[in-house]
Scaffold this motif. Sequence first.
Motif, PDB file in Angstrom:
ATOM      1  N   HIS A 155      41.959  75.679  20.195  1.00 39.28           N
ATOM      2  CA  HIS A 155      40.740  75.233  19.515  1.00 39.28           C
ATOM      3  C   HIS A 155      41.009  75.018  18.028  1.00 39.28           C
ATOM      4  O   HIS A 155      40.651  73.978  17.460  1.00 39.28           O
ATOM      5  CB  HIS A 155      39.638  76.277  19.721  1.00 39.28           C
ATOM      6  N   ASP A 156      41.675  75.986  17.398  1.00 35.32           N
ATOM      7  CA  ASP A 156      41.947  75.876  15.962  1.00 35.32           C
ATOM      8  C   ASP A 156      42.850  74.686  15.660  1.00 35.32           C
ATOM      9  O   ASP A 156      42.653  73.976  14.668  1.00 35.32           O
ATOM     10  CB  ASP A 156      42.595  77.162  15.450  1.00 35.32           C
ATOM     11  N   HIS A 157      43.845  74.439  16.510  1.00 31.47           N
ATOM     12  CA  HIS A 157      44.761  73.321  16.286  1.00 31.47           C
ATOM     13  C   HIS A 157      44.027  71.982  16.430  1.00 31.47           C
ATOM     14  O   HIS A 157      44.191  71.085  15.589  1.00 31.47           O
ATOM     15  CB  HIS A 157      45.913  73.380  17.287  1.00 31.47           C
ATOM     16  N   LEU A 158      43.241  71.841  17.478  1.00 32.48           N
ATOM     17  CA  LEU A 158      42.543  70.579  17.714  1.00 32.48           C
ATOM     18  C   LEU A 158      41.571  70.264  16.583  1.00 32.48           C
ATOM     19  O   LEU A 158      41.374  69.100  16.221  1.00 32.48           O
ATOM     20  CB  LEU A 158      41.789  70.634  19.048  1.00 32.48           C
ATOM     21  N   VAL A 159      40.972  71.306  16.011  1.00 33.91           N
ATOM     22  CA  VAL A 159      40.014  71.110  14.915  1.00 33.91           C
ATOM     23  C   VAL A 159      40.746  70.904  13.582  1.00 33.91           C
ATOM     24  O   VAL A 159      40.485  69.953  12.855  1.00 33.91           O
ATOM     25  CB  VAL A 159      39.054  72.318  14.825  1.00 33.91           C
ATOM     26  N   THR A 160      41.681  71.795  13.284  1.00 27.10           N
ATOM     27  CA  THR A 160      42.345  71.775  11.977  1.00 27.10           C
ATOM     28  C   THR A 160      43.345  70.637  11.839  1.00 27.10           C
ATOM     29  O   THR A 160      43.417  69.981  10.796  1.00 27.10           O
ATOM     30  CB  THR A 160      43.072  73.116  11.738  1.00 27.10           C
ATOM     31  N   VAL A 161      44.115  70.378  12.892  1.00 31.39           N
ATOM     32  CA  VAL A 161      45.175  69.374  12.810  1.00 31.39           C
ATOM     33  C   VAL A 161      44.699  67.996  13.261  1.00 31.39           C
ATOM     34  O   VAL A 161      44.917  66.997  12.573  1.00 31.39           O
ATOM     35  CB  VAL A 161      46.399  69.813  13.639  1.00 31.39           C
ATOM     36  N   PHE A 162      44.047  67.933  14.419  1.00 33.25           N
ATOM     37  CA  PHE A 162      43.628  66.639  14.959  1.00 33.25           C
ATOM     38  C   PHE A 162      42.262  66.187  14.448  1.00 33.25           C
ATOM     39  O   PHE A 162      41.865  65.048  14.660  1.00 33.25           O
ATOM     40  CB  PHE A 162      43.609  66.683  16.479  1.00 33.25           C
ATOM     41  N   GLY A 163      41.527  67.079  13.794  1.00 34.62           N
ATOM     42  CA  GLY A 163      40.249  66.687  13.196  1.00 34.62           C
ATOM     43  C   GLY A 163      39.100  66.561  14.168  1.00 34.62           C
ATOM     44  O   GLY A 163      38.101  65.894  13.872  1.00 34.62           O
ATOM     45  N   LEU A 164      39.196  67.201  15.334  1.00 36.88           N
ATOM     46  CA  LEU A 164      38.086  67.163  16.285  1.00 36.88           C
ATOM     47  C   LEU A 164      36.974  68.101  15.808  1.00 36.88           C
ATOM     48  O   LEU A 164      37.199  68.989  14.994  1.00 36.88           O
ATOM     49  CB  LEU A 164      38.561  67.568  17.681  1.00 36.88           C
ATOM     50  N   GLY A 165      35.774  67.890  16.320  1.00 37.39           N
ATOM     51  CA  GLY A 165      34.645  68.712  15.905  1.00 37.39           C
ATOM     52  C   GLY A 165      34.675  70.075  16.571  1.00 37.39           C
ATOM     53  O   GLY A 165      34.852  70.166  17.795  1.00 37.39           O
TER      54      GLY A 165
END
Length: 284
Positions: A155-165
């Motif tokens: 979850h943290d990677h998808l939000v922090t790196v990929f910019g997902l909500g």
Amino acid sequence: MNLSQPTPLKIGEVARRTGLTARTLRYYEELGLVVPGERLVSGHRVYTQQDLTRLYRICVLRQLGTPLAEIGAALDRPGADLVDAVDRHLADLDARLVATGRLRERVSAVRETLHADGTAADEEVLELLEGMDGAETGISQRITLLVYDDLEAAHDHLVTVFGLGPGRLTRDAEGRVVHGEVHVGDGVLWLHPTSPEHGLDSPRSLGAATACLAVMVEDVDAHYARAVAAGAEVRAAPRDMDYGYREWDARDPEGGVWSFMSLLEHESEAVDPAVGADSAIGSD
């Protein structure tokens, strides 16, 4: 959510009571969707009843499929208030119940006419098949499940790196994350724990990815630069593809393959992004 709570609630309490993560609440604040109306002397955010009401309205709009980018305008449109949100919530639930009721009646009617040997006439089987139609059953949204060993890290990677909500993280009694959600454009992704008994495993455990998730972005190069700065594992840098898209590809921490793309400006005809996703899976 108890909207009659007279005491302003800290962000952690709101997260606990609603199931939303503190990260999601901060993200909504960053977007200007719901900004805590008060702060304690210590600087902690506290949510008033008005803030909680607005948060509920946001959640209803998300459930109804409103893209995150459009929620601000939807919140501020004339006539949009708590009553409107509750009415829309009820209408959506009622529509689902009606559709489910119609489907149950159809299936029940066919059940009554089944032959003693358990077979049915062709027309009756067609009746059952018609009942499987998404429009008939009230299906309104597609949810993609991604399997990970560590849901919180994913979850943290998808939000922090990929910019997902950011979305909610649900924990069990021991505090382990057993369900996660992230928002991407007009859809939602569920993060599911590995489950050998159901044949669900992480790409990292399998040693291979079996799918690629393609995400449309406004500016491929800007998205790439931001992701690289945040530590993305790049599979392929931005490039123009012969099927009409500019894209770049990455892997998430557990080996999942992602493709971020946008339609090339000179393309006058729509191209199916799935073509790009298929190509990305086979390219390095």
